[in-house]
Design a protein around this motif. Sequence first.
Motif, PDB file in Angstrom:
ATOM      1  N   ALA A  86      50.642  -8.783  70.009  1.00 51.34           N
ATOM      2  CA  ALA A  86      52.184  -8.615  69.068  1.00 51.34           C
ATOM      3  C   ALA A  86      51.859  -8.599  67.281  1.00 51.34           C
ATOM      4  O   ALA A  86      52.377  -8.512  66.775  1.00 51.34           O
ATOM      5  CB  ALA A  86      53.382 -10.063  69.611  1.00 51.34           C
ATOM      6  N   GLY A  87      50.653  -9.679  67.529  1.00 56.58           N
ATOM      7  CA  GLY A  87      50.049  -9.356  66.039  1.00 56.58           C
ATOM      8  C   GLY A  87      49.768 -10.613  65.121  1.00 56.58           C
ATOM      9  O   GLY A  87      49.810 -10.494  63.826  1.00 56.58           O
ATOM     10  N   LYS A  88      50.131 -12.075  65.583  1.00 55.63           N
ATOM     11  CA  LYS A  88      49.490 -13.247  64.970  1.00 55.63           C
ATOM     12  C   LYS A  88      48.231 -12.918  64.640  1.00 55.63           C
ATOM     13  O   LYS A  88      48.733 -13.905  63.249  1.00 55.63           O
ATOM     14  CB  LYS A  88      49.850 -14.304  66.501  1.00 55.63           C
ATOM     15  N   THR A  89      47.466 -12.612  65.289  1.00 57.09           N
ATOM     16  CA  THR A  89      46.324 -12.558  64.330  1.00 57.09           C
ATOM     17  C   THR A  89      45.868 -11.649  63.287  1.00 57.09           C
ATOM     18  O   THR A  89      45.396 -11.980  62.530  1.00 57.09           O
ATOM     19  CB  THR A  89      44.524 -12.181  66.017  1.00 57.09           C
ATOM     20  N   THR A  90      46.430 -11.204  63.501  1.00 59.32           N
ATOM     21  CA  THR A  90      46.769  -9.656  62.127  1.00 59.32           C
ATOM     22  C   THR A  90      47.057 -10.112  61.043  1.00 59.32           C
ATOM     23  O   THR A  90      46.706 -10.695  60.007  1.00 59.32           O
ATOM     24  CB  THR A  90      47.393  -8.643  62.666  1.00 59.32           C
ATOM     25  N   LEU A  91      48.650 -11.489  61.128  1.00 56.35           N
ATOM     26  CA  LEU A  91      49.752 -11.536  60.051  1.00 56.35           C
ATOM     27  C   LEU A  91      48.060 -13.213  59.968  1.00 56.35           C
ATOM     28  O   LEU A  91      47.983 -13.216  58.815  1.00 56.35           O
ATOM     29  CB  LEU A  91      50.491 -12.669  60.819  1.00 56.35           C
ATOM     30  N   ILE A  92      47.902 -14.317  60.316  1.00 55.09           N
ATOM     31  CA  ILE A  92      47.239 -14.578  59.646  1.00 55.09           C
ATOM     32  C   ILE A  92      45.598 -14.357  58.822  1.00 55.09           C
ATOM     33  O   ILE A  92      45.197 -15.467  58.171  1.00 55.09           O
ATOM     34  CB  ILE A  92      45.987 -15.723  61.174  1.00 55.09           C
ATOM     35  N   GLN A  93      44.940 -12.690  59.665  1.00 52.50           N
ATOM     36  CA  GLN A  93      44.204 -12.039  58.316  1.00 52.50           C
ATOM     37  C   GLN A  93      44.724 -12.123  57.379  1.00 52.50           C
ATOM     38  O   GLN A  93      43.661 -11.728  56.087  1.00 52.50           O
ATOM     39  CB  GLN A  93      43.826 -11.762  58.765  1.00 52.50           C
ATOM     40  N   ALA A  94      45.933 -12.047  57.541  1.00 54.04           N
ATOM     41  CA  ALA A  94      46.673 -11.123  56.120  1.00 54.04           C
ATOM     42  C   ALA A  94      46.974 -12.682  55.126  1.00 54.04           C
ATOM     43  O   ALA A  94      46.363 -12.641  54.035  1.00 54.04           O
ATOM     44  CB  ALA A  94      47.936 -10.465  56.342  1.00 54.04           C
ATOM     45  N   LEU A  95      47.306 -14.027  55.804  1.00 50.22           N
ATOM     46  CA  LEU A  95      47.513 -14.847  55.171  1.00 50.22           C
ATOM     47  C   LEU A  95      46.349 -15.321  54.752  1.00 50.22           C
ATOM     48  O   LEU A  95      46.019 -15.988  53.352  1.00 50.22           O
ATOM     49  CB  LEU A  95      47.886 -15.973  56.324  1.00 50.22           C
ATOM     50  N   LEU A  96      44.927 -15.348  54.821  1.00 50.18           N
ATOM     51  CA  LEU A  96      44.096 -16.257  54.201  1.00 50.18           C
ATOM     52  C   LEU A  96      42.964 -15.215  53.869  1.00 50.18           C
ATOM     53  O   LEU A  96      42.568 -15.752  52.813  1.00 50.18           O
ATOM     54  CB  LEU A  96      42.804 -15.826  55.544  1.00 50.18           C
ATOM     55  N   ARG A  97      43.495 -14.203  53.649  1.00 57.31           N
ATOM     56  CA  ARG A  97      43.897 -12.949  52.288  1.00 57.31           C
ATOM     57  C   ARG A  97      44.207 -13.171  50.538  1.00 57.31           C
ATOM     58  O   ARG A  97      43.651 -13.215  49.580  1.00 57.31           O
ATOM     59  CB  ARG A  97      43.563 -11.292  52.727  1.00 57.31           C
ATOM     60  N   LYS A  98      45.221 -13.771  50.968  1.00 57.78           N
ATOM     61  CA  LYS A  98      46.023 -14.200  49.693  1.00 57.78           C
ATOM     62  C   LYS A  98      46.199 -15.910  50.097  1.00 57.78           C
ATOM     63  O   LYS A  98      46.582 -16.549  48.323  1.00 57.78           O
ATOM     64  CB  LYS A  98      47.690 -14.268  50.598  1.00 57.78           C
ATOM     65  N   ALA A  99      44.889 -16.159  50.379  1.00 62.78           N
ATOM     66  CA  ALA A  99      44.921 -18.006  50.502  1.00 62.78           C
ATOM     67  C   ALA A  99      44.115 -18.853  48.877  1.00 62.78           C
ATOM     68  O   ALA A  99      43.444 -17.655  48.450  1.00 62.78           O
ATOM     69  CB  ALA A  99      43.838 -18.687  51.062  1.00 62.78           C
ATOM     70  N   ASP A 100      44.514 -19.342  48.251  1.00 64.06           N
ATOM     71  CA  ASP A 100      43.989 -20.388  47.095  1.00 64.06           C
ATOM     72  C   ASP A 100      42.477 -20.512  47.411  1.00 64.06           C
ATOM     73  O   ASP A 100      42.040 -20.315  48.133  1.00 64.06           O
ATOM     74  CB  ASP A 100      45.093 -21.184  46.593  1.00 64.06           C
ATOM     75  N   ASP A 101      42.247 -20.792  45.755  1.00 62.18           N
ATOM     76  CA  ASP A 101      40.851 -21.279  45.899  1.00 62.18           C
ATOM     77  C   ASP A 101      40.926 -22.553  45.788  1.00 62.18           C
ATOM     78  O   ASP A 101      39.918 -22.954  46.256  1.00 62.18           O
ATOM     79  CB  ASP A 101      40.562 -20.407  44.578  1.00 62.18           C
ATOM     80  N   ASP A 102      41.988 -22.978  46.157  1.00 62.56           N
ATOM     81  CA  ASP A 102      41.769 -24.509  46.015  1.00 62.56           C
ATOM     82  C   ASP A 102      42.633 -24.549  47.504  1.00 62.56           C
ATOM     83  O   ASP A 102      42.371 -26.669  47.902  1.00 62.56           O
ATOM     84  CB  ASP A 102      42.819 -25.122  45.121  1.00 62.56           C
ATOM     85  N   MET A 103      42.241 -24.098  48.287  1.00 65.46           N
ATOM     86  CA  MET A 103      42.335 -24.892  49.670  1.00 65.46           C
ATOM     87  C   MET A 103      40.642 -24.516  50.789  1.00 65.46           C
ATOM     88  O   MET A 103      40.355 -23.579  50.301  1.00 65.46           O
ATOM     89  CB  MET A 103      43.565 -23.291  50.644  1.00 65.46           C
ATOM     90  N   ARG A 104      40.320 -25.269  51.306  1.00 63.59           N
ATOM     91  CA  ARG A 104      39.796 -25.274  52.387  1.00 63.59           C
ATOM     92  C   ARG A 104      39.817 -24.468  54.061  1.00 63.59           C
ATOM     93  O   ARG A 104      40.625 -25.513  54.391  1.00 63.59           O
ATOM     94  CB  ARG A 104      38.432 -26.081  52.095  1.00 63.59           C
ATOM     95  N   VAL A 105      39.181 -23.577  54.130  1.00 63.74           N
ATOM     96  CA  VAL A 105      40.192 -23.388  55.106  1.00 63.74           C
ATOM     97  C   VAL A 105      38.779 -23.291  56.449  1.00 63.74           C
ATOM     98  O   VAL A 105      38.836 -22.434  56.580  1.00 63.74           O
ATOM     99  CB  VAL A 105      41.318 -21.712  55.386  1.00 63.74           C
ATOM    100  N   GLY A 106      39.929 -24.165  57.879  1.00 59.75           N
ATOM    101  CA  GLY A 106      39.030 -23.994  58.964  1.00 59.75           C
ATOM    102  C   GLY A 106      39.716 -22.708  60.458  1.00 59.75           C
ATOM    103  O   GLY A 106      40.951 -23.309  60.129  1.00 59.75           O
ATOM    104  N   LEU A 107      39.250 -21.609  60.927  1.00 58.27           N
ATOM    105  CA  LEU A 107      40.130 -21.263  62.010  1.00 58.27           C
ATOM    106  C   LEU A 107      39.341 -21.129  63.336  1.00 58.27           C
ATOM    107  O   LEU A 107      37.662 -20.831  63.565  1.00 58.27           O
ATOM    108  CB  LEU A 107      40.116 -19.416  61.748  1.00 58.27           C
TER     109      LEU A 107
END
Length: 271
Positions: A34-55
């Motif tokens: 349905a596109g869930k992973t695609t949305l997460i990839q789009a979200l990560l591209r907009k992640a702020d520099d003050d976020m430490r993201v683990g996938l």
Amino acid sequence: MLFWSDKHRKAFAVLEYGLMTRAPLTVVTGEVGAGKTTLIQALLRKADDDMRVGLISNARGDRGELLRWILNAFDIPAPADADYVRLFQIFQDFVLTEYAAGHLVVLIFDEAQNLGAETLEELRMLTNINSGTDELLQLVLLGQPELRDIITRPELRQFAQRVSATFHLGSFDEANSVAYIRHRLRHAGGTGDEIGDEAARRIHAESRGVPRMINKIADLSLVYAAAAGLAAVNVDLVDELIGDGLILIAAPEPGPRLVPAQETERKRDLS
């Protein structure tokens, strides 16, 4: 190539809302493809520099293994012989250190339905690292529809209470499927007319509006059209492709199970 249907916009808004409000738990579910992973990839591209993201994708195992998955997602080294208490302390120290540096730790689980009830409860316990009004750790879970079924079990009521935002990403309707096909054709350098509307509607019907299946059928239809020397895909060509058995489509999800009273009523209607 990302196509923003109304449902995808809403799902993305829920994800952004979760990050913006520092929600401890955000959940987005949807059918396979349905596109869930695609949305997460789009979200990560907009992640702020003050976020430490683990996938993390497709995590499995007991709680000790879960913590190793988490530490690995953030590239945090841990001794091979470390027990659960030591692993938890390493992760907690990491979260507190990042918080002191002004960073928010965001942990994203893709295919979270594979975690199971016990592991989800363990994730809830991790949110206890948060203290007072400050949220030091945010969890984002993406999974198939059964994830919602797991979360709503009575034994996971405390987990469900910590979910600040949730959204179910459904399949495209016919209009969105047709628009989606045109969108991808144009962004690939075409005019959008390489697949006719009637053929696009046939692709929608066969794919049940699931974007991943739309992609497969549309791509192979273009291959068939090229082999036949056609300038555009027509509905007969799509039917030929389907008839040749090149597309494997799983049976639709079963409907909701009838409770005894509903079953009795159904039998009465049939008699």
